[in-house]
Design an enzyme around this catalytic site. Sequence first.
Site, PDB file in Angstrom:
ATOM      1  N   SER B  20       0.828  -1.203   0.000  1.00 55.34           N
ATOM      2  CA  SER B  20       0.000   0.000   0.000  1.00 55.34           C
ATOM      3  C   SER B  20       0.866   1.259   0.000  1.00 55.34           C
ATOM      4  CB  SER B  20      -0.889   0.001   1.238  1.00 55.34           C
ATOM      5  OG  SER B  20      -1.647   1.185   1.292  1.00 55.34           O
ATOM      6  N   LYS B  44      -3.333   2.091  -2.354  1.00 59.77           N
ATOM      7  CA  LYS B  44      -3.104   3.274  -1.531  1.00 59.77           C
ATOM      8  C   LYS B  44      -4.257   3.358  -0.527  1.00 59.77           C
ATOM      9  CE  LYS B  44      -1.739   7.451  -0.374  1.00 59.77           C
ATOM     10  NZ  LYS B  44      -0.614   7.482   0.588  1.00 59.77           N
ATOM     11  N   ASN B  68       9.149   9.009   4.527  1.00 59.29           N
ATOM     12  CA  ASN B  68       8.012   9.677   3.915  1.00 59.29           C
ATOM     13  C   ASN B  68       7.007  10.155   4.937  1.00 59.29           C
ATOM     14  OD1 ASN B  68       5.144   8.303   3.798  1.00 59.29           O
ATOM     15  ND2 ASN B  68       6.626   6.618   3.830  1.00 59.29           N
ATOM     16  N   GLY B  71       0.832  11.478   4.434  1.00 62.51           N
ATOM     17  CA  GLY B  71      -0.375  11.941   5.112  1.00 62.51           C
ATOM     18  C   GLY B  71      -1.655  11.350   4.559  1.00 62.51           C
ATOM     19  N   LEU B  72      -1.568  10.117   4.053  1.00 61.71           N
ATOM     20  CA  LEU B  72      -2.767   9.406   3.579  1.00 61.71           C
ATOM     21  C   LEU B  72      -3.537  10.188   2.527  1.00 61.71           C
ATOM     22  CD1 LEU B  72      -4.120   7.956   6.969  1.00 61.71           C
ATOM     23  CD2 LEU B  72      -2.703   6.797   5.268  1.00 61.71           C
ATOM     24  N   ASN B  98      -6.559  -1.002   1.174  1.00 65.31           N
ATOM     25  CA  ASN B  98      -5.993  -0.569   2.446  1.00 65.31           C
ATOM     26  C   ASN B  98      -6.898   0.529   3.001  1.00 65.31           C
ATOM     27  OD1 ASN B  98      -4.172   1.417   4.068  1.00 65.31           O
ATOM     28  ND2 ASN B  98      -3.000  -0.482   3.999  1.00 65.31           N
ATOM     29  N   CYS B 129      -2.493   4.807  12.547  1.00 63.54           N
ATOM     30  CA  CYS B 129      -3.069   6.150  12.508  1.00 63.54           C
ATOM     31  C   CYS B 129      -3.377   6.600  13.933  1.00 63.54           C
ATOM     32  CB  CYS B 129      -4.382   6.152  11.733  1.00 63.54           C
ATOM     33  SG  CYS B 129      -4.280   5.449  10.100  1.00 63.54           S
ATOM     34  N   GLY B 216      12.420   0.904   2.823  1.00 59.79           N
ATOM     35  CA  GLY B 216      13.587   0.640   1.976  1.00 59.79           C
ATOM     36  C   GLY B 216      14.540  -0.362   2.600  1.00 59.79           C
ATOM     37  N   GLY B 242       8.983  -4.921   4.137  1.00 62.95           N
ATOM     38  CA  GLY B 242      10.028  -4.042   4.654  1.00 62.95           C
ATOM     39  C   GLY B 242      11.365  -4.305   3.993  1.00 62.95           C
TER      40      GLY B 242
END
Lengths: 259, 302
Positions: B20, B44, B68, B71-72, B98, B129, B216, B242
């Site tokens: 996502s 997303k 990153n 902010g959704l 997601n 969240c 990353g 991950g």
Amino acid sequence: MEHFSTPIVHNAPICERYHVMKLGWPPQFAPPLPGQFLTIQPPPGTGALLRRPFAVSDYDPLLSQIEIVYERRGSVTSHLAACRPGESLDILAPLGKAFPEPTGSARPVLLAGGIGMGPMFFLATSLLSRDTNPVLILGARDSTLIPDLPLFERIDTIIATDDGSRGFHGTSIDALHSFEADGNDMNVEYFACGPMPMLQALAVHAEQTSRKCWVSIEQTMGCAVGACMGCVIPVHGGNGYARVCTEGPIFDSQEIAWT
Amino acid sequence: MDLTVKIGDVVVSNPVGVASGTFGYGSEYEQLIDLKSIGALFTKAVTWEPRPGNRIPRIIETTSGLLNSIGLANVGREGFAKEKYPFLSGLACSTFVNVAGNTEDDYARTVEWLDEHAPLTGYELNVSCPNVKEGGLSIGGSARMVEAVTQRVRAVTDKPVIVKLTPNVTDITEIARAAEAAGADALSAMNTLVGMVIDVDTCQSVLPGKTGGLSGPAVLPVGVAIVYRVSRAVSIPVIGIGGIEGPDSALQYLLAGASALQIGTANFVDPTVTDRVLDGIRNFLSQHNLTAVSEIASLLDR
């Protein structure tokens, strides 16, 4: 949009810190347009992760080559500067939106600031082939960052340096004001790429004089294909942000919510 | 060779998914890879209402990583159903939406609405969240809150529900067991690690929100260890996420106990990474005379 490996056919400095690289462009692919960009996967050993975006600075359909102008400033571009013809790079291209056609009879005025010259060279070449009588204003910090290119013989070129070491003494915006004060301020349309303060100053000037102004925006990119929402800039309308990679990098300067 | 993975009642064609936030809603990558070759696509995040996302800059590269703070940013449930669903519903791969929110109600009503208006394979709950009703505490940081959110969603859908765990907790196995107890069909481990980069020239945080999520190659060993622990704490499938960037990192997750994988940041670097990983898994199975992906984990000494 294509993802492919392609050989370097030419790679050389054009002035202090700036280099030009030509790469093979498979002829079966749709040609890139002025304003579009590509990304290069960082070669192994650079220690870099994300692909790096570069504006296309020329496209030669006869030789099937594209060109970028890049500044040697980090591990990836230092590595690129050391690459030899024959070595291959992993490319994603062409990406983003192109500059629009000039409106009606307006004379295109192209402003380039520093390494922002790349996409303006491509646009200049493209406009020259269509009898539009463009003007290129190229601004840099000093004369060491101004290349000497055959293109400058073919187009009205104004060079400006911050320290006055070559051409007009002042910024590209100062040079623009001087150019217009000389009676060249009739029917023009702006196309620009450079640092944000330069683009913002141009946007303000364009708004005050009610002229169209198209700017190419640079932003750190994640995916460069519109998926990650990482490379946005604030805009008027919509949800307040636009993705530079897919909704740009070319924007109408009035769309941008300059800060 | 059996590459399938079962999530709830759904059989996913192969273990290689895309994470996502790194793959948009699929169409962004349509020209670059054959989407049929992906096992599962995780969209997303979708929230009840559209969200513009965070101020810029939103991303910065770190040593072997990406920090990153997006902010959704998303078009909301209605925008999703109208603009994104038609493409996603035509895909051959499994598609999980997601879902993110700030209250239990947010998750439950969004899933219930999507089940009716934009049904896909299933859901992945992003619980990293803040809970606005509990002073902004991360939902994913509390076993009680994760259990409550999962229960609420479980009650409104028969489709597979996957809970995406945050690594930013003291004991992730406690959270994992809470999600399982509440009826989760699988767990995704892990979401990004909280990180911060400060610009020494300006003496300020690079991200306007100060901190962001690190992904990353830099986070690979963290994710592998988390999957190793979580997969031993629960009996539902664990999806490893991950730092996967090729066959080696993918196989580390499968050896650690993951039943499937999600590739995230590496999609940005090499859009064909999913194909490379799947080929690597096939080769590994052949080399070890295994017939199913599910057998790989047995090779690791417990």
